[in-house]
Design an enzyme around this catalytic site. Structure first.
Site, PDB file in Angstrom:
ATOM      1  N   GLN A 253      57.818 -93.598 -56.542  1.00 23.67           N
ATOM      2  CA  GLN A 253      57.009 -94.567 -57.275  1.00 23.67           C
ATOM      3  C   GLN A 253      55.610 -94.032 -57.563  1.00 23.67           C
ATOM      4  OE1 GLN A 253      58.406 -97.586 -58.553  1.00 23.67           O
ATOM      5  NE2 GLN A 253      60.054 -96.192 -57.975  1.00 23.67           N
TER       6      GLN A 253
ATOM      7  N   HIS B  67      54.846 -92.404 -60.988  1.00 28.88           N
ATOM      8  CA  HIS B  67      54.678 -93.205 -62.203  1.00 28.88           C
ATOM      9  C   HIS B  67      53.268 -93.116 -62.752  1.00 28.88           C
ATOM     10  CE1 HIS B  67      58.281 -95.528 -63.151  1.00 28.88           C
ATOM     11  NE2 HIS B  67      58.521 -95.655 -61.862  1.00 28.88           N
TER      12      HIS B  67
ATOM     13  N   GLU C 124      56.188-105.653 -55.427  1.00 27.63           N
ATOM     14  CA  GLU C 124      57.117-105.555 -56.554  1.00 27.63           C
ATOM     15  C   GLU C 124      58.477-105.067 -56.050  1.00 27.63           C
ATOM     16  OE1 GLU C 124      57.465-103.142 -60.816  1.00 27.63           O
ATOM     17  OE2 GLU C 124      56.154-102.394 -59.230  1.00 27.63           O
ATOM     18  N   HIS C 125      58.470-103.938 -55.345  1.00 28.18           N
ATOM     19  CA  HIS C 125      59.689-103.377 -54.750  1.00 28.18           C
ATOM     20  C   HIS C 125      59.527-103.359 -53.227  1.00 28.18           C
ATOM     21  CE1 HIS C 125      59.140-101.172 -58.672  1.00 28.18           C
ATOM     22  NE2 HIS C 125      60.377-101.612 -58.845  1.00 28.18           N
TER      23      HIS C 125
ATOM     24  N   ASP D 296      65.776 -99.002 -60.507  1.00 28.49           N
ATOM     25  CA  ASP D 296      65.123 -98.626 -61.758  1.00 28.49           C
ATOM     26  C   ASP D 296      66.133 -98.365 -62.871  1.00 28.49           C
ATOM     27  OD1 ASP D 296      62.550 -98.845 -60.825  1.00 28.49           O
ATOM     28  OD2 ASP D 296      62.317 -96.714 -60.387  1.00 28.49           O
TER      29      ASP D 296
ATOM     30  N   HIS E  13      54.614-149.973 -73.772  1.00 31.26           N
ATOM     31  CA  HIS E  13      55.775-149.345 -73.138  1.00 31.26           C
ATOM     32  C   HIS E  13      56.814-150.417 -72.784  1.00 31.26           C
ATOM     33  CE1 HIS E  13      53.180-145.888 -72.925  1.00 31.26           C
ATOM     34  NE2 HIS E  13      54.057-145.178 -72.233  1.00 31.26           N
TER      35      HIS E  13
END
Length: 442
Positions: free
Chosen positions: A263, A266, A332-333, A366, A425
């Site tokens: 990761q 990235h 996230e992961h 992924d 109403h």
């Protein structure tokens, strides 16, 4: 190399833990003014603004912002067989998992003649953003398009930044992925300008506005999404990728280090976090990280990410404390590499996607797990979820009451309407029984 945070022998409230979290300093609001200017430029000048922005920000002026069908077909024809086979399999798996997410209509009978039905309707038109900066992401095409198609979205448009190496067109591998999925509305435009183009349309380009924008991107894309929210829906303000691994001494430090590095490659702002109850394991993993960072293809990027304030090795007293830290972080992961992963899984509340066991690396998710890799970042997993079929569906309630069903609750409606000083109403109900001797039904 990577920082150590030692929390052994200490207790912290949720607020205190949030102050200790290793996080990248990504201030989306700081980019909002510039992103707003780019969006306004597109709204005022249309395709001319997109072309100027491409030339200034991407280093190339596209011959055509909309990619011709023939170029998409050619990209499919020239796609490497191994890549096509992998994309076909990814599409098959993501489609299978997405199809299982489709909700079914549910009807609830409340009385004789009283029924409420829950149904789901697809969003009419969606703009899908696929980044094209430091890497090429045909997998993101799959992750965006497939659940939208399964949900029944009728109109899909895709945008990705123009590439200098390909004459200002979208990267051919992204075009090929779009072509495999039957997407023929593809635009060579990127960043905040692309998000603005999706939100308000570009008449001189024939680009109709969308109702929802999805897909990951850089801080400019995140800022643009924040700006257009309300004009259109968005999936999330995705930031730099994150991985948090909970591991005990039974884990393999080589595998844990490999996953952290996977990761970190990235982006320089990518977060790689290990949480462990073993100081000895922490040191073994640190040593492996050093070796892998030196040999990595994107070694400089990896080392920068690991050295950054967003990455850390966190040592805690026990696995329960590790779960508490992870829930506060909301990764996230999240990988679980411990002796009893199911016991740990029961303690996990907040995560975009959870990878259980040493043979379930984030790299699997992924590409080929069948799960979706467009996931909440920056702690947003505490209150939001990843991309899926539900992203592209709107729940609607359909109310069906017959005369007797309405009569049964008419008195209650009158009581509440009068309590709220909204007599019209109540009158709207009484009007339906006006032919009866006691027309007010109260």
């Amino acid at each position: 190399m990577i920082t150590t945070i030692d929390l052994r022998g200490t207790t912290h409230s949720g607020g205190e833990l949030s102050q200790l979290m290793p996080r990248a300093r990504v201030d989306v609001s700081a980019s909002a003014e510039a992103a707003s200017g780019l969006i306004d430029d597109v709204r005022q000048r249309g395709s001319a603004a997109l072309l100027d922005q491409a030339e200034r920000l991407d280093g190339v002026r596209p011959d055509s912002i909309r990619v011709p069908d023939a170029v998409i077909r050619r990209a499919v024809e020239h796609l490497a067989p191994a890549v096509r086979e992998a994309l076909d399999e990814a599409i098959r798996r993501v489609r299978a998992v997405s199809s299982a997410q489709l909700p079914v209509p549910i009807s609830t009978g409340l009385s004789d003649g009283g029924m409420v039905q829950q149904r789901w309707r697809p969003i009419r038109r969606v703009g899908l953003y696929v980044p094209g900066g430091k890497a090429v992401y045909p997998s993101s095409v799959v992750m965006n398009v497939v659940p939208a198609q399964v949900a029944g979205v009728a109109s899909l448009a895709l945008a990705s930044p123009p590439q200098k190496d390909f004459g200002g067109s979208v990267h051919p591998t992204i075009l090929a992925a779009a072509g495999l999925l039957g997407i023929d509305e593809v635009y060579a435009m990127g960043g905040a300008g692309a998000i603005g183009a999706f939100a308000w349309g570009v008449p001189d380009l024939g680009l109709e506005p969308v109702d929802l924008v999805t897909g990951p991107g850089n801080v400019w894309v995140a800022a643009a999404k924040r700006i257009v929210r309300g004009q259109v829906g968005i999936d999330a303000e995705a930031g730099p990728t994150e991985i948090l691994v909970i591991a005990d001494e039974s884990a393999d430090p080589v595998l844990v280090a490999a996953d952290l590095v996977s990761q970190a490659e990235h982006d320089e702002l990518a977060a790689a976090v290990l949480v462990t109850d073993s100081a000895a394991f922490a040191e073994r993993t640190r040593a492996e990280l050093g070796l892998l960072a030196e040999s990595a293809h994107h070694g400089t990027r990896v080392r920068t990410a690991l050295d950054g304030q967003q990455s850390a090795i966190v040592i805690v007293d026990d696995i329960a404390a590790a779960a508490g830290f992870s829930n506060a972080y909301g990764p996230e992961h999240l990988e679980l590499q411990v002796r009893d992963p199911d016991a740990l899984l029961a303690m996990i509340d907040n995560a975009g996607a959870i990878f259980v066991g040493e043979h379930s690396p984030v790299s699997l998710g992924d590409y080929l797990a069948g799960s979706n890799h467009v996931l909440p970042t920056g702690g947003q997993a505490r209150f939001s979820s990843g991309l899926g079929v539900a992203t592209f569906l709107r729940p609607q309630q359909v109310i069906r009451y017959e005369r007797e069903g309405l009569r049964e609750v008419a008195g209650h409606i009158h009581a509440l309407a009068n309590a709220e000083d909204l007599p019209a109403h109540a009158a709207a109900v009484s009007a339906r029984f006006r032919a009866e001797p006691n027309g007010d039904t109260a």
